[in-house]
Design a protein around this motif. Sequence first.
Motif, mmCIF file in Angstrom:
data_model
loop_
_atom_site.group_PDB
_atom_site.id
_atom_site.type_symbol
_atom_site.label_atom_id
_atom_site.label_comp_id
_atom_site.label_asym_id
_atom_site.label_seq_id
_atom_site.Cartn_x
_atom_site.Cartn_y
_atom_site.Cartn_z
ATOM 1 N N THR A 127 0.864 -1.188 0.000
ATOM 2 C CA THR A 127 0.000 0.000 0.000
ATOM 3 C C THR A 127 0.893 1.228 0.000
ATOM 4 O OG1 THR A 127 -0.195 0.365 2.390
ATOM 5 C CG2 THR A 127 -1.647 -1.304 1.413
ATOM 6 N N TRP A 128 0.416 2.316 -0.612
ATOM 7 C CA TRP A 128 1.269 3.483 -0.852
ATOM 8 C C TRP A 128 0.583 4.772 -0.428
ATOM 9 C CZ3 TRP A 128 6.174 2.983 -2.982
ATOM 10 C CH2 TRP A 128 6.847 4.195 -3.236
ATOM 11 N N TRP A 129 1.210 5.489 0.484
ATOM 12 C CA TRP A 129 0.744 6.825 0.840
ATOM 13 C C TRP A 129 1.900 7.815 0.698
ATOM 14 C CZ3 TRP A 129 0.969 11.415 3.288
ATOM 15 C CH2 TRP A 129 -0.225 12.147 3.429
ATOM 16 N N GLY A 130 1.714 8.878 -0.011
ATOM 17 C CA GLY A 130 2.712 9.930 -0.148
ATOM 18 C C GLY A 130 2.019 11.225 -0.496
ATOM 19 N N HIS A 131 2.705 12.339 -0.250
ATOM 20 C CA HIS A 131 2.091 13.625 -0.560
ATOM 21 C C HIS A 131 3.119 14.724 -0.752
ATOM 22 C CE1 HIS A 131 -0.087 17.450 0.748
ATOM 23 N NE2 HIS A 131 -0.586 17.134 -0.415
ATOM 24 N N TYR A 182 -8.135 7.589 8.428
ATOM 25 C CA TYR A 182 -7.631 6.205 8.522
ATOM 26 C C TYR A 182 -7.949 5.554 9.873
ATOM 27 C CZ TYR A 182 -5.386 7.175 4.123
ATOM 28 O OH TYR A 182 -5.166 7.504 2.815
ATOM 29 N N HIS A 183 -8.589 6.303 10.747
ATOM 30 C CA HIS A 183 -9.114 5.695 11.970
ATOM 31 C C HIS A 183 -10.564 5.256 11.801
ATOM 32 C CE1 HIS A 183 -5.511 6.754 14.085
ATOM 33 N NE2 HIS A 183 -5.703 8.057 13.973
ATOM 34 N N GLN A 184 -11.177 5.587 10.670
ATOM 35 C CA GLN A 184 -12.603 5.289 10.483
ATOM 36 C C GLN A 184 -12.778 3.839 10.045
ATOM 37 O OE1 GLN A 184 -14.772 8.341 8.400
ATOM 38 N NE2 GLN A 184 -16.534 7.017 8.016
ATOM 39 N N LEU A 185 -13.722 3.157 10.707
ATOM 40 C CA LEU A 185 -13.862 1.715 10.489
ATOM 41 C C LEU A 185 -14.127 1.349 9.039
ATOM 42 C CD1 LEU A 185 -14.087 -1.163 11.574
ATOM 43 C CD2 LEU A 185 -16.508 -0.711 12.046
ATOM 44 N N GLU A 186 -15.062 2.041 8.395
ATOM 45 C CA GLU A 186 -15.429 1.656 7.024
ATOM 46 C C GLU A 186 -14.261 1.827 6.058
ATOM 47 O OE1 GLU A 186 -17.028 3.933 8.855
ATOM 48 O OE2 GLU A 186 -19.209 3.808 8.587
ATOM 49 N N VAL A 187 -13.459 2.866 6.296
ATOM 50 C CA VAL A 187 -12.299 3.096 5.442
ATOM 51 C C VAL A 187 -11.278 1.972 5.627
ATOM 52 C CG1 VAL A 187 -10.332 4.649 5.082
ATOM 53 C CG2 VAL A 187 -12.661 5.582 5.333
ATOM 54 N N ARG A 188 -11.079 1.595 6.865
ATOM 55 C CA ARG A 188 -10.178 0.471 7.153
ATOM 56 C C ARG A 188 -10.665 -0.814 6.493
ATOM 57 N NH1 ARG A 188 -7.925 0.574 13.291
ATOM 58 N NH2 ARG A 188 -6.598 2.420 13.049
ATOM 59 N N ARG A 189 -11.975 -0.965 6.480
ATOM 60 C CA ARG A 189 -12.516 -2.181 5.872
ATOM 61 C C ARG A 189 -12.275 -2.189 4.363
ATOM 62 N NH1 ARG A 189 -17.930 -3.717 8.493
ATOM 63 N NH2 ARG A 189 -16.468 -4.487 10.086
ATOM 64 N N VAL A 190 -12.494 -1.058 3.722
ATOM 65 C CA VAL A 190 -12.249 -1.014 2.273
ATOM 66 C C VAL A 190 -10.782 -1.304 1.969
ATOM 67 C CG1 VAL A 190 -12.182 0.472 0.235
ATOM 68 C CG2 VAL A 190 -14.155 0.561 1.768
ATOM 69 N N ILE A 191 -9.888 -0.676 2.720
ATOM 70 C CA ILE A 191 -8.461 -0.904 2.463
ATOM 71 C C ILE A 191 -8.114 -2.377 2.677
ATOM 72 C CG2 ILE A 191 -6.126 -0.354 3.255
ATOM 73 C CD1 ILE A 191 -7.185 2.494 3.899
ATOM 74 N N SER A 192 -8.670 -2.960 3.711
ATOM 75 C CA SER A 192 -8.396 -4.372 3.986
ATOM 76 C C SER A 192 -8.994 -5.272 2.910
ATOM 77 C CB SER A 192 -8.943 -4.747 5.369
ATOM 78 O OG SER A 192 -8.343 -3.938 6.359
ATOM 79 N N ASN A 193 -10.203 -4.954 2.490
ATOM 80 C CA ASN A 193 -10.795 -5.692 1.369
ATOM 81 C C ASN A 193 -9.893 -5.613 0.137
ATOM 82 O OD1 ASN A 193 -13.158 -6.336 2.757
ATOM 83 N ND2 ASN A 193 -14.357 -4.647 1.891
ATOM 84 N N ALA A 194 -9.390 -4.411 -0.122
ATOM 85 C CA ALA A 194 -8.555 -4.212 -1.312
ATOM 86 C C ALA A 194 -7.276 -5.022 -1.211
ATOM 87 C CB ALA A 194 -8.243 -2.727 -1.492
ATOM 88 N N VAL A 195 -6.711 -5.068 -0.017
ATOM 89 C CA VAL A 195 -5.508 -5.870 0.190
ATOM 90 C C VAL A 195 -5.796 -7.342 -0.104
ATOM 91 C CG1 VAL A 195 -4.001 -6.787 2.003
ATOM 92 C CG2 VAL A 195 -4.319 -4.303 1.761
ATOM 93 N N ALA A 196 -6.908 -7.846 0.431
ATOM 94 C CA ALA A 196 -7.242 -9.254 0.207
ATOM 95 C C ALA A 196 -7.496 -9.535 -1.274
ATOM 96 C CB ALA A 196 -8.473 -9.627 1.035
ATOM 97 N N TRP A 197 -8.162 -8.599 -1.927
ATOM 98 C CA TRP A 197 -8.483 -8.766 -3.349
ATOM 99 C C TRP A 197 -7.239 -8.676 -4.232
ATOM 100 C CZ3 TRP A 197 -7.500 -4.795 -6.781
ATOM 101 C CH2 TRP A 197 -7.950 -4.978 -8.091
ATOM 102 N N ALA A 198 -6.299 -7.813 -3.849
ATOM 103 C CA ALA A 198 -5.133 -7.569 -4.709
ATOM 104 C C ALA A 198 -4.056 -8.636 -4.572
ATOM 105 C CB ALA A 198 -4.536 -6.197 -4.401
#
Lengths: 255, 255, 255, 255
Positions: B75-79, B211-227
């Motif tokens: 996963t990649w975060w930069g700014h 990134y502390h919000q549950l639904e956002v964490r779930r999407v990121i985790s789903n994406a990790v599992a899918w990818a």
Amino acid sequence: MGTSERTIRVTVWNENVHETTEEAVRQRYPEGIHGAIAAGIRDQLGAGAAVRTATLADPEHGLTEEVLADTDVLTWWGHAAHGEVSDEVVSRVQRHVLGGMGLVVLHSGHLSKIFRQLMGTTCTLRWRAGDDRELVWTLKPHHPVARGVPSPIVIPAQEMYGEVFDIPDPDELVFVSSFTGGEVFRSGCVFYRGNGRIFYFSPGDQAYPVYHQLEVRRVISNAVAWAAPTGDGRDAPKLRNSPLGWYDEEAEGQS
Amino acid sequence: MGTSERTIRVTVWNENVHETTEEAVRQRYPEGIHGAIAAGIRDQLGAGAAVRTATLADPEHGLTEEVLADTDVLTWWGHAAHGEVSDEVVSRVQRHVLGGMGLVVLHSGHLSKIFRQLMGTTCTLRWRAGDDRELVWTLKPHHPVARGVPSPIVIPAQEMYGEVFDIPDPDELVFVSSFTGGEVFRSGCVFYRGNGRIFYFSPGDQAYPVYHQLEVRRVISNAVAWAAPTGDGRDAPKLRNSPLGWYDEEAEGQS
Amino acid sequence: MGTSERTIRVTVWNENVHETTEEAVRQRYPEGIHGAIAAGIRDQLGAGAAVRTATLADPEHGLTEEVLADTDVLTWWGHAAHGEVSDEVVSRVQRHVLGGMGLVVLHSGHLSKIFRQLMGTTCTLRWRAGDDRELVWTLKPHHPVARGVPSPIVIPAQEMYGEVFDIPDPDELVFVSSFTGGEVFRSGCVFYRGNGRIFYFSPGDQAYPVYHQLEVRRVISNAVAWAAPTGDGRDAPKLRNSPLGWYDEEAEGQS
Amino acid sequence: MGTSERTIRVTVWNENVHETTEEAVRQRYPEGIHGAIAAGIRDQLGAGAAVRTATLADPEHGLTEEVLADTDVLTWWGHAAHGEVSDEVVSRVQRHVLGGMGLVVLHSGHLSKIFRQLMGTTCTLRWRAGDDRELVWTLKPHHPVARGVPSPIVIPAQEMYGEVFDIPDPDELVFVSSFTGGEVFRSGCVFYRGNGRIFYFSPGDQAYPVYHQLEVRRVISNAVAWAAPTGDGRDAPKLRNSPLGWYDEEAEGQS
């Protein structure tokens, strides 16, 4: 709506290496591969196109900011000297494509810096130099790029290009080829990137007279006509801050 | 969820600049943005994921050949420091993605070198720092990435990201967001490149506790599992010569 | 290449039920919704289009074989009486679309028999009659359908249409809308089916004067120009036996 | 392979006409084509699949509401009797597919009512009964449907299917075949419709023992595993009124 009244400004680019170093290629393409491609476009589009050529050996490869700003569609042929193309020129071409300039990438141009940079993938494939007969089948008979060509186009002798062709899924898949050896290849692929239209067409090689063949010239000319910008201006996407919201901005029109 | 018996090896990358230079961000993300993202994935995937982190300041940004070879999904975060990421590391990451490693690009990562290099476009967009409420709507309720999240996800305060988002057409469009200001954005995008799976997800900013919000964490985790790769091995597409034809080659299996 | 010299033959179809049964709608659209749409196209395309109208109450709904054979682009508006449209006429229209006739489906036409039959899905969505303001954002500024319209188009009061919109992934997504309530909707969608081009555009309702708004008229007119056939002839795909192989068939040209 | 802990409930449907009326076909497929397909899936997926069969002659063709509600993935083979399949059953199957049931359409099933109804096009193609050798090339080596099969799969003798195949552009194109005669065909196509996954795979014919070939059985089994629903419940998209807006609705979760 048609761009038909406009004259399309075409720049045909070629690395022009095989023709200047190999006698057989010089005889096959006495005006260079760029000369053959340009002749085909002039022949097919007539007054509808103003065609010039540019090659690797020209200053800035003949692709200065001025030339690109004056180009509606650029065609690209390269093979032996991809690595010699300047990164600065490649980025300049990319910027113009994203701003709306059409790009037609031909044959071994699949490994050119500009194509790989626009695709983001390796653009590798399977190949064989073996005088295969290539059959180019049309999947979308009413697509502007397929206009007026038979299905299949029969190319008597050709280099084989086969799958896996490592590209993003094309936005439109117009042609698929088969070869004597039984291989298949996505030989006519549409990509939309930024405001630009890109067409990749695989038939054509320095070792075969493919660019003298009428149907191949017709496809390339169709692609040039199709890839010409429909918007006005060379308008590359850019980062835009909207601090007050859309309702406070001036209206933005597209054209 | 698919590859459930396997433990997915996840590397969470973060430039880690805002957190180390701005007190407000440090307080919001005391373990760094990477720490919050990693915690979310660990929380959601449990024993299904082995999560490590890496940052810009690490040698080779923590993304050595060894680390990437041992990573299923990055996963990649930069700014603030996209330009400081080494071109060599970016090309290495690109090679691994094309070879099958999953990539989840987050928020301002849209302008990272790695994302732009994989997309081939400017990846620019419209933005506003104005505490907009973001609503993240699901377009594909049965997509694995959307599993278990409400539609819309309500993010109380967020940076606005709006169209035009200059990306190739996504291979699948999973989420579209709206903002208080009325703007819309393709906030959840799937891209297939080479043998790799890429997901871009826009919610998240150093200035908000997204990134502390549950639904956002779930999407990121789903994406990790899918990818996570479904094939075996890190297998980047390559140029392949078939001088004698497919019938003379050894059978090539995929796994 | 451009259809610009040709006059596009347009048939504007409308069920014409609300206008004949509700006084408020009659006052809003005294010439019928079809009258307003036809006026908009005539105004925008001028001599480039020859526009006629047809309605549910006409014999064969005004869509005889002769009329369709003489139509380049059909626009479709329906809402209250989808079920009264004859299955035979729907199949006839479908055959013409697959043969190359353009189709522009408007607003509540998403639930029409012809649209659902061409899409294969339920084409359902989320809706609210609540005087929402609709903002229509352009995702593809250089797409011919988006030519000359601002982004966003502001529609002061509109029915809300929201996701999930159950359609196949559009081949091109040109517009996405947001509404006062925060919902989002894929409001401008391109589909290629057979040899025909289909555009779905959601703004427009019997309860609002949307079809009198200039920008909406421009989009519909752009869509009509874009959807006009580029090939010659109404050429529906058909099953074809090649008993001897392509090399024994007569050459098949496309035009 | 993904949904490995769950047992996938598979229904293999076959019109079962050739086998009951032609001795040669009966000898080739003594248990019927459905028997051969079911055996292949059982062999490949083992305890991962619970396979039953249904045929045209069964009451309601064996596809009652109860059977479909109890089916994760339906495979479809038909050829001689497409017209005898009840429209009511076809609509029922379509509803289940849009609600999330997987569908694997095989060979001449391209002209089945259910496939044409889901595609919206004619689904016609070019064909020849001429004992062509078919080569099935993988375009996406890491796609779950291509897992474990060589590229190309060599099918010694087959009916030729060639382009133009009149389908919407596949959402993913996994296989392309070539034939002795030089024709090409998109032989492995993914379509997402509603909440369902559809795979079309062309190899297979009553006149050839294709369904006894290991690689073909593996592809079909891969497709079954891939098409199994990832969501919970059979959840067809529906029209939804949001009179008060999303904020007043109960949260809608996906699963």
